[in-house]
Scaffold this motif. Structure first.
Motif: not given
Length: 280
Positions: A162-173, A212-213
């Motif tokens: 239920e979390i972190n399902q919104n796609g690419a997020n380089d700053s968080f990674y 993939l995204n």
């Protein structure tokens, strides 16, 4: 199916770390699995994976779900040391809990996928990695211009699906990987923590999946596949369209992952190698 569980069993008194284990006494045990929860090395708890553990018990496995040190209690490589202690606990309790410690595997999601792969490399056990954090040094070096930033999602201790399902997020990674290193900018440390540099012929078979995204880069899977292929270690990869992360797509790969586990853990073809901690 009658799933039984024993919760909060301490395996490391010094660091006050505990594990839960799940089993069905009516099912002939195929082996034992270490199920490692995700959470970016800074959040989460073993209770998050009670769902995955229960499903694996339904497939005939004894499942151990440990806590491990997360920041700020511990930084790299502390969680990996904790996994060594979990492996030792699993081996020590085989007779008492009636499973075959020679048939041992690991599954994990997100940073848990990283640690399951690390167990495959160090101990030769089969591993399942969903969105494992596998590309570290190369990714950080190639994204020096990315500004690290923690995401704003709440319910961090809720279900991983239920979390972190919104796609690419380089700053968080970048934020949580650098947080794992306590902000250390040493490329040699990043390289040491990147799994695919240490793959050899003793590495266990690995099942890897990635959307993939999503925010975890697919380069970790593709580079790991290259490393495994070079030393002829069996592997499987599954790329899922969309943005779901880790257990968010578990339903889509669960059957394939169980086939993999049945082949490499339950069967006698390839079992966990009793590699000493010092061997690698």
């Amino acid at each position: 199916m009658t799933v039984q569980s024993k919760l909060d069993v301490v395996y490391d008194d010094k660091n006050e770390l505990a594990l839960d284990y799940y089993w069905d006494p009516s099912i002939t045990n195929k082996g034992v699995l270490i199920d490692i929860h995700g959470g970016g090395w800074f959040r989460g708890d073993k209770s998050k994976d009670s769902d995955w553990a229960t499903r694996l018990v339904g497939e005939g496995y004894f499942v151990v779900v440990p806590n491990y040190r997360i920041t700020p209690q511990g930084y790299y490589p502390d969680p990996l040391t904790d996994m060594d202690n979990v492996v030792a606990w699993v081996r020590d309790h085989a007779d008492q809990l009636s499973y075959d410690a020679n048939k041992i595997g690991a599954v994990g999601s997100s940073v848990g996928g990283n640690m399951s792969v690390e167990l495959a490399i160090k101990y030769g056990m089969p591993a399942v990695s969903l969105s494992g954090i596998l590309d570290i040094d190369s990714w950080l070096s190639n994204h020096s211009d990315v500004v690290a930033k923690q995401d704003a999602r709440q319910n961090f201790n809720g279900a991983s699906s239920e979390i972190n399902q919104n796609g690419a997020n380089d700053s968080f990674y970048k934020w949580f990987v650098m947080n794992y290193f306590n902000g250390n900018n040493d490329p040699q440390l990043w390289q040491k923590a990147t799994p695919y540099h240490r793959v050899d012929a003793k590495t266990g078979p690995i099942f890897m999946a990635n959307s993939l995204n999503e925010f975890v880069p697919t380069t970790g899977v593709t580079t790991m596949l290259e490393a495994l292929n070079k030393v002829q270690v069996p592997s499987e990869s599954h790329f899922i369209s969309g943005t779901k992360h880790a257990k968010g797509y578990l339903d889509q790969v669960f059957d394939q992952s169980v086939i993999f586990l049945n082949k490499f853990v339950a069967n006698d073809g390839i079992q966990a190698k009793a590699v000493d901690n010092e061997a690698n």
